[in-house]
Motif scaffolding. Structure first.
Motif, PDB file in Angstrom:
ATOM      1  N   MET A 113      50.717  29.833  40.479  1.00 25.08           N
ATOM      2  CA  MET A 113      50.274  30.735  39.438  1.00 25.08           C
ATOM      3  C   MET A 113      51.489  31.508  38.925  1.00 25.08           C
ATOM      4  SD  MET A 113      47.392  33.762  39.655  1.00 25.08           S
ATOM      5  CE  MET A 113      48.147  34.650  41.009  1.00 25.08           C
ATOM      6  N   THR A 114      51.590  31.567  37.618  1.00 27.24           N
ATOM      7  CA  THR A 114      52.676  32.322  36.997  1.00 27.24           C
ATOM      8  C   THR A 114      52.190  33.734  36.668  1.00 27.24           C
ATOM      9  OG1 THR A 114      52.069  31.720  34.745  1.00 27.24           O
ATOM     10  CG2 THR A 114      53.550  30.186  35.938  1.00 27.24           C
ATOM     11  N   PRO A 115      53.119  34.655  36.416  1.00 29.18           N
ATOM     12  CA  PRO A 115      52.688  35.992  35.993  1.00 29.18           C
ATOM     13  C   PRO A 115      51.818  35.960  34.734  1.00 29.18           C
ATOM     14  CG  PRO A 115      54.972  36.078  36.693  1.00 29.18           C
ATOM     15  CD  PRO A 115      54.576  34.619  36.667  1.00 29.18           C
ATOM     16  N   ALA A 116      52.182  35.118  33.778  1.00 32.08           N
ATOM     17  CA  ALA A 116      51.390  35.019  32.543  1.00 32.08           C
ATOM     18  C   ALA A 116      49.988  34.483  32.820  1.00 32.08           C
ATOM     19  CB  ALA A 116      52.109  34.130  31.527  1.00 32.08           C
ATOM     20  N   PHE A 171      42.572  27.308  36.943  1.00 32.92           N
ATOM     21  CA  PHE A 171      43.991  27.215  36.604  1.00 32.92           C
ATOM     22  C   PHE A 171      44.303  25.798  36.159  1.00 32.92           C
ATOM     23  CE2 PHE A 171      43.698  31.041  38.958  1.00 32.92           C
ATOM     24  CZ  PHE A 171      44.659  31.870  38.402  1.00 32.92           C
ATOM     25  N   ILE A 172      45.011  25.692  35.043  1.00 33.62           N
ATOM     26  CA  ILE A 172      45.362  24.397  34.473  1.00 33.62           C
ATOM     27  C   ILE A 172      46.822  24.115  34.802  1.00 33.62           C
ATOM     28  CG2 ILE A 172      45.525  23.040  32.357  1.00 33.62           C
ATOM     29  CD1 ILE A 172      43.494  25.126  31.161  1.00 33.62           C
ATOM     30  N   PRO A 173      47.086  23.016  35.495  1.00 36.21           N
ATOM     31  CA  PRO A 173      48.474  22.697  35.856  1.00 36.21           C
ATOM     32  C   PRO A 173      49.256  22.173  34.650  1.00 36.21           C
ATOM     33  CG  PRO A 173      47.022  20.942  36.572  1.00 36.21           C
ATOM     34  CD  PRO A 173      46.145  22.030  35.991  1.00 36.21           C
ATOM     35  N   ALA A 220      44.294  35.274  33.159  1.00 38.57           N
ATOM     36  CA  ALA A 220      43.079  35.086  33.955  1.00 38.57           C
ATOM     37  C   ALA A 220      42.301  36.388  34.063  1.00 38.57           C
ATOM     38  CB  ALA A 220      43.441  34.564  35.340  1.00 38.57           C
ATOM     39  N   ARG A 221      43.008  37.466  34.328  1.00 40.19           N
ATOM     40  CA  ARG A 221      42.326  38.764  34.415  1.00 40.19           C
ATOM     41  C   ARG A 221      41.690  39.126  33.085  1.00 40.19           C
ATOM     42  NH1 ARG A 221      44.320  43.108  34.724  1.00 40.19           N
ATOM     43  NH2 ARG A 221      46.508  42.759  34.201  1.00 40.19           N
ATOM     44  N   ALA A 222      42.404  38.857  31.990  1.00 41.84           N
ATOM     45  CA  ALA A 222      41.878  39.174  30.664  1.00 41.84           C
ATOM     46  C   ALA A 222      40.613  38.369  30.361  1.00 41.84           C
ATOM     47  CB  ALA A 222      42.939  38.915  29.602  1.00 41.84           C
ATOM     48  N   GLY A 257      48.092  26.857  32.093  1.00 41.04           N
ATOM     49  CA  GLY A 257      47.167  27.758  31.443  1.00 41.04           C
ATOM     50  C   GLY A 257      46.019  28.146  32.359  1.00 41.04           C
ATOM     51  N   VAL A 258      45.041  28.822  31.778  1.00 40.47           N
ATOM     52  CA  VAL A 258      43.827  29.211  32.488  1.00 40.47           C
ATOM     53  C   VAL A 258      42.645  29.047  31.544  1.00 40.47           C
ATOM     54  CG1 VAL A 258      44.916  30.869  34.055  1.00 40.47           C
ATOM     55  CG2 VAL A 258      44.083  31.656  31.859  1.00 40.47           C
TER      56      VAL A 258
END
Length: 74
Positions: free
Chosen positions: A1-4, A60-62, A9-11, A69-70
């Motif tokens: 998981m990246t910071p972005a 989570f999209i690899p 994801a939280r958003a 992405g998410v």
């Protein structure tokens, strides 16, 4: 998981940093620092944050040629 991915994801699910930190049992500062790109948390904390987001309905999209992405799970 990246910071972005974490921020996105939280958003998607309307979750605050405080809520995610609590659900993942990690320090709020650890999460804030990670999302700012200031540091990478220990792997167990990173896994706990991702697991909490997945349990809340995020997928989570690899990397697949179009970038990571998410999205919301169906």
């Amino acid at each position: 998981m990246t910071p972005a991915q974490c921020r996105a994801a939280r958003a998607l699910i309307g979750m605050s940093q405080k809520e995610l930190a609590s659900m993942a049992n990690v320090g709020a500062q650890t999460l804030a620092d990670f999302e700012r790109g200031a540091r990478v948390p220990r792997i167990n904390n990173l896994n706990a944050m991702q697991t909490a987001l997945e349990e809340a309905g995020v997928e989570f999209i690899p990397e697949n040629g179009g970038g990571v992405g998410v999205r919301l799970r169906k």
